[in-house]
Motif scaffolding. Structure first.
Motif, PDB file in Angstrom:
ATOM      1  N   GLU A  30       0.831  -1.088   0.058  1.00  0.00           N
ATOM      2  CA  GLU A  30       0.453  -0.107   0.098  1.00  0.00           C
ATOM      3  C   GLU A  30       0.427   1.076   0.045  1.00  0.00           C
ATOM      4  O   GLU A  30       0.264   1.681  -0.600  1.00  0.00           O
ATOM      5  CB  GLU A  30      -0.976   0.264   0.793  1.00  0.00           C
ATOM      6  N   ALA A  31       1.725   1.792   0.769  1.00  0.00           N
ATOM      7  CA  ALA A  31       2.440   2.394   0.969  1.00  0.00           C
ATOM      8  C   ALA A  31       3.401   2.604  -0.583  1.00  0.00           C
ATOM      9  O   ALA A  31       3.611   3.244  -0.543  1.00  0.00           O
ATOM     10  CB  ALA A  31       4.157   2.103   1.963  1.00  0.00           C
ATOM     11  N   GLN A  32       3.815   1.908  -1.022  1.00  0.00           N
ATOM     12  CA  GLN A  32       4.807   2.448  -1.953  1.00  0.00           C
ATOM     13  C   GLN A  32       3.547   2.753  -3.542  1.00  0.00           C
ATOM     14  O   GLN A  32       4.204   3.587  -3.896  1.00  0.00           O
ATOM     15  CB  GLN A  32       4.955   0.962  -3.430  1.00  0.00           C
ATOM     16  N   GLY A  33       2.705   2.755  -3.264  1.00  0.00           N
ATOM     17  CA  GLY A  33       1.675   3.958  -3.593  1.00  0.00           C
ATOM     18  C   GLY A  33       1.143   5.297  -3.444  1.00  0.00           C
ATOM     19  O   GLY A  33       1.065   5.912  -4.172  1.00  0.00           O
ATOM     20  N   LEU A  34       1.613   5.701  -1.914  1.00  0.00           N
ATOM     21  CA  LEU A  34       1.538   7.025  -2.239  1.00  0.00           C
ATOM     22  C   LEU A  34       2.172   8.102  -2.179  1.00  0.00           C
ATOM     23  O   LEU A  34       3.392   6.877  -2.299  1.00  0.00           O
ATOM     24  CB  LEU A  34       1.596   6.832  -0.441  1.00  0.00           C
ATOM     25  N   LYS A  35       2.137   9.484  -2.124  1.00  0.00           N
ATOM     26  CA  LYS A  35       2.882  10.432  -1.628  1.00  0.00           C
ATOM     27  C   LYS A  35       3.784   9.832  -0.558  1.00  0.00           C
ATOM     28  O   LYS A  35       3.504   9.973   0.845  1.00  0.00           O
ATOM     29  CB  LYS A  35       2.622  11.610  -1.681  1.00  0.00           C
ATOM     30  N   LYS A  99       2.328  21.969  -0.438  1.00  0.00           N
ATOM     31  CA  LYS A  99       1.775  23.036  -1.591  1.00  0.00           C
ATOM     32  C   LYS A  99       1.375  21.712  -1.604  1.00  0.00           C
ATOM     33  O   LYS A  99       0.278  21.644  -2.348  1.00  0.00           O
ATOM     34  CB  LYS A  99       2.483  23.687  -2.477  1.00  0.00           C
ATOM     35  N   THR A 100       1.625  20.343  -2.233  1.00  0.00           N
ATOM     36  CA  THR A 100       1.399  19.092  -2.715  1.00  0.00           C
ATOM     37  C   THR A 100       0.546  18.515  -1.074  1.00  0.00           C
ATOM     38  O   THR A 100      -0.110  17.193  -2.235  1.00  0.00           O
ATOM     39  CB  THR A 100       2.337  18.438  -3.451  1.00  0.00           C
ATOM     40  N   LEU A 101       0.324  18.204  -0.226  1.00  0.00           N
ATOM     41  CA  LEU A 101      -0.226  18.219   0.432  1.00  0.00           C
ATOM     42  C   LEU A 101      -1.490  18.765   0.987  1.00  0.00           C
ATOM     43  O   LEU A 101      -1.185  19.189   0.443  1.00  0.00           O
ATOM     44  CB  LEU A 101       0.658  17.368   1.941  1.00  0.00           C
ATOM     45  N   THR A 102      -2.295  17.672   1.571  1.00  0.00           N
ATOM     46  CA  THR A 102      -3.599  17.627   1.856  1.00  0.00           C
ATOM     47  C   THR A 102      -4.500  17.105   3.115  1.00  0.00           C
ATOM     48  O   THR A 102      -4.006  15.771   3.240  1.00  0.00           O
ATOM     49  CB  THR A 102      -5.025  17.039   0.505  1.00  0.00           C
ATOM     50  N   VAL A 103      -4.771  17.469   3.747  1.00  0.00           N
ATOM     51  CA  VAL A 103      -5.337  16.831   5.488  1.00  0.00           C
ATOM     52  C   VAL A 103      -6.825  15.480   4.502  1.00  0.00           C
ATOM     53  O   VAL A 103      -7.155  15.557   3.647  1.00  0.00           O
ATOM     54  CB  VAL A 103      -6.113  17.908   5.758  1.00  0.00           C
ATOM     55  N   LEU A 122      -2.448  12.563   7.719  1.00  0.00           N
ATOM     56  CA  LEU A 122      -2.303  13.620   8.271  1.00  0.00           C
ATOM     57  C   LEU A 122      -3.179  15.104   8.353  1.00  0.00           C
ATOM     58  O   LEU A 122      -4.637  14.269   7.827  1.00  0.00           O
ATOM     59  CB  LEU A 122      -2.008  14.402   6.446  1.00  0.00           C
ATOM     60  N   SER A 123      -3.507  15.318   9.201  1.00  0.00           N
ATOM     61  CA  SER A 123      -4.648  15.602   9.960  1.00  0.00           C
ATOM     62  C   SER A 123      -3.822  17.246  10.625  1.00  0.00           C
ATOM     63  O   SER A 123      -5.004  18.174  10.599  1.00  0.00           O
ATOM     64  CB  SER A 123      -5.168  15.474  12.105  1.00  0.00           C
ATOM     65  N   ASP A 124      -2.955  17.697   9.841  1.00  0.00           N
ATOM     66  CA  ASP A 124      -2.441  19.397  10.014  1.00  0.00           C
ATOM     67  C   ASP A 124      -1.868  19.520   9.198  1.00  0.00           C
ATOM     68  O   ASP A 124      -0.498  18.786   8.622  1.00  0.00           O
ATOM     69  CB  ASP A 124      -3.050  19.211  11.150  1.00  0.00           C
ATOM     70  N   ILE A 125      -1.675  20.597   8.487  1.00  0.00           N
ATOM     71  CA  ILE A 125      -0.433  20.979   7.349  1.00  0.00           C
ATOM     72  C   ILE A 125       0.273  22.185   8.192  1.00  0.00           C
ATOM     73  O   ILE A 125      -1.848  23.046   7.779  1.00  0.00           O
ATOM     74  CB  ILE A 125      -0.673  20.813   6.275  1.00  0.00           C
TER      75      ILE A 125
END
Length: 419
Positions: A30-35, A99-103, A122-125
């Motif tokens: 699963e992790a291989q497909g994540l940012k 800028k590329t990340l999303t909560v 992610l819960s916060d940026i």
């Protein structure tokens, strides 16, 4: 012993966010497909400590609200109650990456070699207010100290944002040299339960020990025994990221191992009457375990964090010396007072179960033929050798005066400095 002291945050057992053996393959797929979000070598240890429960009750890097609560009040909130927490922990990222990340997004955390070590939901940026962080944690507006260097000059210098969320991490690989001494909180609690002790005092250090350091552990153990406790002590060095001029963990662990295996701990400096009456000696009640987490060089506030880590491991007490976790300003002047790290435990804003055992400065006294606390000999001059003199002696391949440092420690350090 396992039930003697609860983990921090009022938990029944330490947090566990480590991937189980049977789920590793699915997790990796699963992790291989994540940012991917890189973490520094210093923060890598925090990834694993969130996962194994050393940082209980946290389950990952802090969101903005929790982060600022630590800076403003030195607490975390859990189930409606406040618990002491003095240094906030979140993972820095660059503005471009932020800028590329999303909560709500799940990302893969990678180590400096680019390998995936964990996932983070992610819960916060949020922007990293470095000035607020430094002034709160270090208690000074000056920036000429080791803590500020870590934030402003190291790998984090270009990172302006922080991410918070929930961790799921692979088991930490064991260091081939000393991995057997690095246990999870659950493993430490099991080991302590097997000793039969009703109290265990942890001794934090980031340096090779000289006899005055060593005596702080001996003093704390003897104090608990004299108080009627069936106590033991654990030499519990911090082996995470440290300053470049600190002795590396492999060499330090070798010195500690020799102290324990050769039963030198407390030799000549312990309370002979106490141990004779018990039919024991100090080494019978001392174990060696390492703690892989980074140093912040934050004096009093780091002393509290050192207590939190150890409470989660199951220790009931921690040795707090004068100038605990202390480093000076670049000009050599003091950031904190000698006793600040001891006094902070008397004015915490939240709950902390582990108890400090306060110890003053110690030194060798020729008239006694042993190390003792300086406060007991105010009119007698002790034997002093500066750190600079010790380094110069070792660099020449010579042994440090045995009144200052055990021969086994001198031998290992001298050999390491020649390489």
């Amino acid at each position: 012993m396992a039930d003697l002291i609860p983990p921090h945050g009022g938990l029944a057992e330490p947090v566990c966010c480590t991937v189980s053996e049977k789920d590793i393959d699915a997790f990796k797929a699963e992790a291989q497909g994540l940012k991917q979000v890189p973490v520094s070598s210093a923060d890598l240890s925090s990834v694993y400590r969130f996962a194994d429960g050393t940082l209980s009750p946290l389950t990952g890097p802090m969101c903005r609200k929790a982060y600022n609560l630590v800076l403003d009040e030195s607490v975390v909130e859990h189930n409606g109650k406040k618990y002491a927490w003095t240094i906030p922990i979140a993972f820095p990222v660059t503005s471009a990456l932020a800028k590329t990340l999303t909560v709500g997004e799940k990302v893969a955390l990678t180590n400096p070699e680019g390998e995936i070590v964990a996932t983070l939901e992610l819960s916060d940026i949020y922007p990293w207010d470095k000035c607020k962080y430094l002034s709160s944690v270090y208690g000074t507006g000056r920036l000429d100290h080791a803590g500020a260097d870590m934030v402003l000059k190291g790998p984090d210098a270009e990172k302006a944002f922080l991410v918070g969320g929930t961790i799921k991490a692979l088991p930490q690989p064991k260091n081939p040299k000393f991995g057997k001494y690095v246990l999870t909180p659950r493993e430490v609690r099991k080991l302590l339960a097997e000793t039969g002790w009703d109290s265990a005092v942890a001794f934090q250090t980031r340096n090779p020990l000289h006899r005055a350091h060593e005596y702080a552990l001996v003093y704390a153990l003897e104090k608990l025994l004299k108080d009627g406790k069936n106590a033991g002590a654990v030499l519990n060095p911090l082996i995470g990221e440290t300053k470049g001029d600190d002795v590396n963990a492999v060499v330090r662990m070798e010195t500690y191992e020799k102290l324990i295996s050769e039963r030198q701990m407390g030799d000549g400096d312990s309370d002979a009457a106490l141990w004779s009456k018990r039919g024991e000696s100090v080494p019978d009640r001392v174990k060696l375990l390492g703690l892989d987490i980074k140093m912040f060089y934050a004096g009093p506030k780091e002393a509290v964090m050192h207590g939190i880590y150890r409470q989660n491991m199951g220790y009931t007490h921690i040795v707090i010396g004068r100038k605990h976790a202390d480093v000076p300003y670049a000009d050599g002047s003091n950031i904190w007072g000698d006793f600040d790290a001891q006094e902070i435990f008397n004015k915490l804003n939240g709950d902390l179960k582990i108890k400090p055992v306060n110890v003053g400065f110690a030194a060798y006294y020729d008239h006694m033929g042993r190390v003792d606390l300086m406060e007991n000999h105010k009119d007698v001059k002790p034997l002093f050798i500066s750190g600079k003199d010790v380094r110069n002696t070792l660099q020449r391949g010579e042994m440090v005066d045995p009144r200052v440092m055990r021969e086994s420690t001198s031998r290992i350090l001298a050999a390491a400095m020649k390489q």
